[in-house]
Motif scaffolding. Sequence first.
Motif, PDB file in Angstrom:
ATOM      1  N   ILE A  96       0.695  -1.230   0.042  1.00 46.30           N
ATOM      2  CA  ILE A  96       0.006  -0.042  -0.018  1.00 46.30           C
ATOM      3  C   ILE A  96       0.832   1.233  -0.033  1.00 46.30           C
ATOM      4  N   ASN A  97       1.711   1.420   0.937  1.00 43.19           N
ATOM      5  CA  ASN A  97       2.588   2.476   1.013  1.00 43.19           C
ATOM      6  C   ASN A  97       3.646   2.540  -0.057  1.00 43.19           C
ATOM      7  N   ALA A 100       1.999   3.810  -3.416  1.00 42.29           N
ATOM      8  CA  ALA A 100       1.614   5.209  -3.179  1.00 42.29           C
ATOM      9  C   ALA A 100       3.000   6.103  -3.617  1.00 42.29           C
ATOM     10  N   ARG A 101       3.964   5.678  -3.031  1.00 41.14           N
ATOM     11  CA  ARG A 101       5.338   6.349  -3.112  1.00 41.14           C
ATOM     12  C   ARG A 101       5.876   6.304  -4.392  1.00 41.14           C
ATOM     13  N   GLU A 102       5.782   5.020  -5.230  1.00 46.87           N
ATOM     14  CA  GLU A 102       6.491   4.778  -6.484  1.00 46.87           C
ATOM     15  C   GLU A 102       5.699   5.553  -7.600  1.00 46.87           C
ATOM     16  N   GLY A 103       4.527   5.840  -7.356  1.00 46.50           N
ATOM     17  CA  GLY A 103       3.443   6.103  -8.259  1.00 46.50           C
ATOM     18  C   GLY A 103       2.923   5.190  -9.180  1.00 46.50           C
ATOM     19  N   ILE A 104       2.748   3.897  -8.486  1.00 47.86           N
ATOM     20  CA  ILE A 104       2.085   2.814  -9.372  1.00 47.86           C
ATOM     21  C   ILE A 104       0.944   2.158  -8.635  1.00 47.86           C
ATOM     22  N   GLU A 105       0.034   3.234  -8.123  1.00 42.84           N
ATOM     23  CA  GLU A 105      -1.121   2.872  -7.284  1.00 42.84           C
ATOM     24  C   GLU A 105      -2.133   2.401  -8.420  1.00 42.84           C
ATOM     25  N   ARG A 106      -2.641   1.258  -8.365  1.00 42.13           N
ATOM     26  CA  ARG A 106      -3.570   0.839  -9.418  1.00 42.13           C
ATOM     27  C   ARG A 106      -4.304  -0.012  -8.553  1.00 42.13           C
ATOM     28  N   PHE A 107      -5.706   0.100  -8.862  1.00 42.80           N
ATOM     29  CA  PHE A 107      -6.726  -0.699  -8.030  1.00 42.80           C
ATOM     30  C   PHE A 107      -6.483  -2.486  -8.469  1.00 42.80           C
ATOM     31  N   GLY A 342       9.267 -10.773   7.082  1.00 47.43           N
ATOM     32  CA  GLY A 342      10.135  -9.889   7.900  1.00 47.43           C
ATOM     33  C   GLY A 342      11.110  -9.026   7.140  1.00 47.43           C
ATOM     34  N   THR A 343      11.869 -10.049   6.653  1.00 46.75           N
ATOM     35  CA  THR A 343      13.300  -9.325   5.798  1.00 46.75           C
ATOM     36  C   THR A 343      12.781  -8.497   4.679  1.00 46.75           C
ATOM     37  N   PHE A 344      11.910  -8.761   3.997  1.00 47.38           N
ATOM     38  CA  PHE A 344      11.274  -7.770   3.001  1.00 47.38           C
ATOM     39  C   PHE A 344      10.696  -6.631   3.637  1.00 47.38           C
ATOM     40  N   CYS A 345      10.199  -6.744   4.700  1.00 49.53           N
ATOM     41  CA  CYS A 345       9.783  -5.496   5.470  1.00 49.53           C
ATOM     42  C   CYS A 345      10.825  -4.588   5.695  1.00 49.53           C
ATOM     43  N   CYS A 346      11.882  -5.043   6.103  1.00 51.62           N
ATOM     44  CA  CYS A 346      13.133  -4.401   6.465  1.00 51.62           C
ATOM     45  C   CYS A 346      13.554  -3.694   5.199  1.00 51.62           C
ATOM     46  N   VAL A 347      13.698  -4.380   4.121  1.00 48.14           N
ATOM     47  CA  VAL A 347      13.896  -3.958   2.720  1.00 48.14           C
ATOM     48  C   VAL A 347      13.196  -2.787   2.441  1.00 48.14           C
ATOM     49  N   LEU A 348      12.049  -2.972   2.446  1.00 53.20           N
ATOM     50  CA  LEU A 348      11.124  -1.858   2.009  1.00 53.20           C
ATOM     51  C   LEU A 348      11.094  -0.530   2.767  1.00 53.20           C
ATOM     52  N   SER A 349      11.698  -0.877   4.135  1.00 53.69           N
ATOM     53  CA  SER A 349      11.710   0.360   4.917  1.00 53.69           C
ATOM     54  C   SER A 349      13.000   1.397   4.752  1.00 53.69           C
ATOM     55  N   MET A 350      13.966   0.451   3.976  1.00 59.86           N
ATOM     56  CA  MET A 350      15.282   1.289   4.157  1.00 59.86           C
ATOM     57  C   MET A 350      15.411   2.149   2.994  1.00 59.86           C
ATOM     58  N   ARG A 351      15.105   3.416   3.153  1.00 56.68           N
ATOM     59  CA  ARG A 351      15.249   4.473   2.070  1.00 56.68           C
ATOM     60  C   ARG A 351      16.185   5.611   2.550  1.00 56.68           C
ATOM     61  N   ASP A 443      16.322   7.621   5.912  1.00 56.30           N
ATOM     62  CA  ASP A 443      15.073   8.090   6.284  1.00 56.30           C
ATOM     63  C   ASP A 443      14.529   7.583   7.508  1.00 56.30           C
ATOM     64  N   ARG A 444      13.562   8.451   7.967  1.00 59.28           N
ATOM     65  CA  ARG A 444      12.915   8.132   9.456  1.00 59.28           C
ATOM     66  C   ARG A 444      12.027   6.919   9.328  1.00 59.28           C
ATOM     67  N   LEU A 445      11.601   6.626  10.330  1.00 58.37           N
ATOM     68  CA  LEU A 445      10.808   5.311  10.658  1.00 58.37           C
ATOM     69  C   LEU A 445       9.930   4.915   9.605  1.00 58.37           C
ATOM     70  N   PRO A 446       9.788   3.489   9.202  1.00 61.73           N
ATOM     71  CA  PRO A 446       8.938   3.092   8.026  1.00 61.73           C
ATOM     72  C   PRO A 446       7.452   3.057   8.374  1.00 61.73           C
ATOM     73  N   ALA A 447       6.514   2.984   7.637  1.00 63.17           N
ATOM     74  CA  ALA A 447       5.160   3.206   7.594  1.00 63.17           C
ATOM     75  C   ALA A 447       4.788   2.245   8.599  1.00 63.17           C
ATOM     76  N   ARG A 448       3.751   2.884   9.399  1.00 67.61           N
ATOM     77  CA  ARG A 448       3.380   1.974  10.727  1.00 67.61           C
ATOM     78  C   ARG A 448       2.999   0.633  10.373  1.00 67.61           C
ATOM     79  N   GLU A 449       2.193   0.228   9.322  1.00 67.21           N
ATOM     80  CA  GLU A 449       1.841  -1.165   9.096  1.00 67.21           C
ATOM     81  C   GLU A 449       2.969  -2.102   8.953  1.00 67.21           C
ATOM     82  N   ILE A 450       3.952  -1.380   8.281  1.00 67.35           N
ATOM     83  CA  ILE A 450       5.019  -2.340   7.673  1.00 67.35           C
ATOM     84  C   ILE A 450       5.904  -2.433   9.332  1.00 67.35           C
ATOM     85  N   GLY A 451       6.120  -1.411  10.047  1.00 68.17           N
ATOM     86  CA  GLY A 451       6.825  -1.584  11.253  1.00 68.17           C
ATOM     87  C   GLY A 451       5.847  -2.677  12.031  1.00 68.17           C
TER      88      GLY A 451
END
Length: 486
Positions: A96-97, A100-107, A342-351, A443-451
Amino acid sequence: MSDTVTMADLYPVLPEVCLALMAMALLMFGVFRGDKSTSSCSWLAVLALLLTGVVMALLPEEADLAFGGQFVVDQFARFMKWLVLIGSALAVIMSINYNAREGIERFEFPVLILFASLGMLLMVSANDLISLYVGLELQSLSLYVIAAFRRDSAKSSEAGLKYFVLGALSSGMLLYGASMIYGFSGTTRFDALSNLFTGPSPDPGVGVVVGLVFLLAGLAFKVSAVPFHMWTPDVYEGAPTPVTAFFAVAPKIAAIALLVRTMIGPFGELFDQWQQIIIFISIASMVIGALAAIWQKNLKRLLAYSSIGHVGYALVGLAAGSEEGIRGIGVYMAIYLAMNIGTFCCVLSMRRQGVLVEGIEDLAGLARNHPMMAAAMAIFMFSMAGIPPLAGFFGKLYVFMAAVNEGLYILAIVGVLTSVVGAFYYLRIIKVMYFDDPEDAFDRLPAREIGLIMMVMGAFTLFFFIYPSPIIDGAGQAASVLFSAG
């Protein structure tokens, strides 16, 4: 078999019917609301997956058949379906997050994941070569699209194209194998095939054995086992990261479940014919997964080779061919799900400056900026390496013990040695996070749901040894059904 579909047929398939109806309703909702509805569609897709699980939990526990025996619901199917549903739901939340960030938000994204999940549920319950193929293709067609979901990225388009071409090739091999088995045995039903080969000295004939080899080749592609692994690193690297996370868990769990049911059920009596193939695939996957990952610089490519290695470890349980081995596979896949998500949550959070970093060297200094995230990543890496008392250690313990108890000592030794080699690149990630000097701050903390997902998966991985019985007992019941049925 009757041509009419009765309520007795629909009752066991109720979870799949509900998921299909909800997926089509969500598609219509997205069409009328447009891309503004993407966030709503995503959360509704998560709700649809959870409701499917609830409907499945409400069905009676005893095994049941539908559609003339083409579809089976038993404890093995339920256990694996729960893992698939959890993996799919978490992948949607993780997207979800990011989208939205990458501009590929499609239903269409959550809708495609629902249809892929529907295909996986059908795969897990397949009790016939035809229903096996229908479920597999429903899953694959959705996966081809989401692999190339970022249309303006050459890497993503390349990933989708490679997956499509090689996936079509593997589907052709699988279909050719299924047609040979039907041609030489006269049936596609799993129970009929099992009865055909039952006896003091079953003689399947050369045609069936050749068909079985092609069938195994097609299924090996779906689990990305060596030598049918060539698509995995490129697709993992090129696909959007939430898609990679999804590829790493749900489709792999469904394909492993399908492989287990196909080998133990209809071809259980031909164990001597297919065991050597599984042993070869297992050893090759463990060795390639351990050695090829050492030279990787991209974290997603490293995780691709890591997943190839993990498939090799899971196949050790299938090579054992025992109830204990299949229980080990169930435990392993549940733990594998938690570690990878869990690992991919960490990868998604590293910006850094809003840009996702995927290089292993880019992890430098993570422990200083985000000590909790670095701690979570370290837990997942130690667990993947099989360090006790983390969950990954128990996953490997159960499959290796099953191999030892069946006299497959070389297979178990290769598994232990490749685990030691694999520990090198997992520990290298921890070393970079904790001891290398950072270039720029994260960057600061990851999105709440990913955390939150990261925290839950980290706690599961870390404290699994305290209360492992739900997973172990569930996997044990799942395994016993396959052998009591056979």
